[in-house]
Design an enzyme around this catalytic site. Structure first.
Site, mmCIF file in Angstrom:
data_model
loop_
_atom_site.group_PDB
_atom_site.id
_atom_site.type_symbol
_atom_site.label_atom_id
_atom_site.label_comp_id
_atom_site.label_asym_id
_atom_site.label_seq_id
_atom_site.Cartn_x
_atom_site.Cartn_y
_atom_site.Cartn_z
ATOM 1 N N CYS A 131 0.812 -1.222 0.000
ATOM 2 C CA CYS A 131 0.000 0.000 0.000
ATOM 3 C C CYS A 131 0.845 1.272 0.000
ATOM 4 C CB CYS A 131 -0.950 -0.014 1.188
ATOM 5 S SG CYS A 131 -2.037 -1.448 1.174
ATOM 6 N N LYS A 196 -8.503 0.050 10.247
ATOM 7 C CA LYS A 196 -8.479 -0.982 9.207
ATOM 8 C C LYS A 196 -7.577 -2.099 9.699
ATOM 9 C CE LYS A 196 -7.509 -1.951 4.386
ATOM 10 N NZ LYS A 196 -7.017 -1.431 3.111
ATOM 11 N N ARG A 218 0.626 -7.269 5.378
ATOM 12 C CA ARG A 218 0.319 -5.865 5.675
ATOM 13 C C ARG A 218 0.257 -5.586 7.174
ATOM 14 N NH1 ARG A 218 -3.496 -6.000 0.612
ATOM 15 N NH2 ARG A 218 -1.995 -5.172 -0.869
ATOM 16 N N GLU A 234 -6.203 5.855 16.856
ATOM 17 C CA GLU A 234 -6.327 6.131 15.419
ATOM 18 C C GLU A 234 -7.452 7.152 15.176
ATOM 19 O OE1 GLU A 234 -4.618 5.386 12.860
ATOM 20 O OE2 GLU A 234 -3.458 3.572 13.247
ATOM 21 N N LYS A 249 -13.036 -1.261 9.240
ATOM 22 C CA LYS A 249 -12.976 -2.277 8.186
ATOM 23 C C LYS A 249 -12.160 -3.449 8.692
ATOM 24 C CE LYS A 249 -11.585 -2.911 3.374
ATOM 25 N NZ LYS A 249 -10.923 -2.372 2.211
ATOM 26 N N SER A 275 -15.256 -7.862 1.125
ATOM 27 C CA SER A 275 -15.389 -8.912 0.120
ATOM 28 C C SER A 275 -15.571 -10.299 0.724
ATOM 29 C CB SER A 275 -14.167 -8.896 -0.798
ATOM 30 O OG SER A 275 -12.969 -9.077 -0.047
HETATM 31 ZN ZN LIG Z 1 -3.842 -0.844 -0.216
#
Ligand SMILES: [Zn+2]
Length: 326
Positions: A131, A196, A218, A234, A249, A275
């Protein structure tokens, strides 16, 4: 003999009574449908792990969104899936970036009658699939910030109503906000991916976006799913840096976090029904293990009940087609 004075079942007796006293209602105006836009013309590829969701070139996307607009969809989130990827995410920048071009076409056609938001992240544009930009093997936070800000400015210039930074770099909301102010776009919204998590539920999305990292994972930038209080930190940062909407998320395994954010801020709270959550319902329904409509309504009601005002969900088109909220 124990006398019963209050019987909760009285309020559950008929559908009309139940509907009258329901504490939670899903608001159609709070739902956003995500789309994936790719290069080329005449392209429409169904994403295997997400039945009913497609990667489409902008010409096809315009037709799909025209049909969806007729159904009642008014709010969308765009994800770009470019062919060209490199170390510095060049294809994310400028007016010719695949998502930016689609934003311009949509805003040209619909103006303020369609709320267009777009993802801000580099994973679909970097050859590493991370990312952010790399320095050595590490994702370099501070080198990534100006690139995210430039990508945001390109999207804002194309008319994008709302930017959704999903990268989880520290300080990016502030960088984007300042760049927008200086660039003459003080009205553009920032929907911050506040909490996230590094989730397994993103599997099908990576398939959709061709954005799985080639090496590593990640966990160095997305949140650890063992953590709850960290989401408050956050949240404070995103508010300080100028976020308009804060998001959690994924949604279903993180209802406690949605509830925490709802209680901690007066900003609108969004949740991303991701998803993997979508694919679970679709695949179970295909196997005839569950009724798709009632499971979708139960899931979205739970997310709403937890405190989400806005939900990004792949189910929206099916809900409108079937008049599930009617
Ligand atoms: Zn990303």
């Amino acid at each position: 003999m124990g006398e019963i004075f209050y019987r909760p079942r009285r309020l559950r007796r008929t559908r009309l009574i139940r509907d009258m006293v329901a504490e939670t209602r899903i608001a159609i105006d709070g739902l956003i449908q995500p789309y994936f836009v790719c290069d080329g013309a005449g392209v429409r590829q169904e994403i295997e792990s997400m039945p009913g969701i497609y990667r489409e070139s902008s010409d096809v996307l315009m037709k799909t969104i025209a049909d969806d607009y007729a159904l009642g969809i008014r709010r969308i989130m765009l994800f770009g899936v470019p062919e060209a990827k490199d170390a510095v995410a060049s294809s994310a920048l400028g007016p010719d970036s695949v998502a930016t071009k689609a934003v311009a076409m949509l805003k040209d056609k619909y103006g303020d009658d369609l709320f267009v938001s777009a993802d801000v992240c580099l994973c679909a544009y970097t050859d590493s699939g991370h990312c952010g930009l790399l320095s050595g093997d590490a994702v370099d936070n501070d080198r990534t910030l100006p690139v995210l800000a430039e990508m945001s400015l390109s999207l804002a210039k194309a008319g994008c109503d709302c930017l959704g930074p999903s990268d989880m770099m520290d300080g990016r909301v502030g960088w984007i906000r300042e760049t927008l102010e200086q660039g003459g776009f003080p009205q553009t919204l920032i929907l911050a991916y506040t909490a996230k998590y590094a989730s397994t539920y993103y599997g099908p999305f990576r398939d959709a976006c061709h954005s799985a990292p080639g090496k590593g994972d990640r966990k160095g930038y997305q949140m650890d799913w063992r953590n709850r209080y960290e989401a408050s930190r956050e949240l404070e940062l995103d508010i300080e840096e100028g976020a308009d909407i804060v998001m959690v998320k994924p949604a279903l395994a993180y209802l406690d976090i949605i509830s925490d954010l709802r209680q901690a801020t007066d900003l609108p709270v969004a949740a991303y029904n991701v998803s993997g959550e979508y694919a679970m319902v679709k695949l179970m329904a295909r196997q005839k293990l569950v009724d798709e409509k009632t499971m979708v309504l139960e899931n979205l009601t739970a997310i709403t009940r937890a405190g989400a005002d806005i939900i990004l969900t792949y189910h929206l088109r099916d809900m409108l087609k079937g008049d599930w909220l009617g």
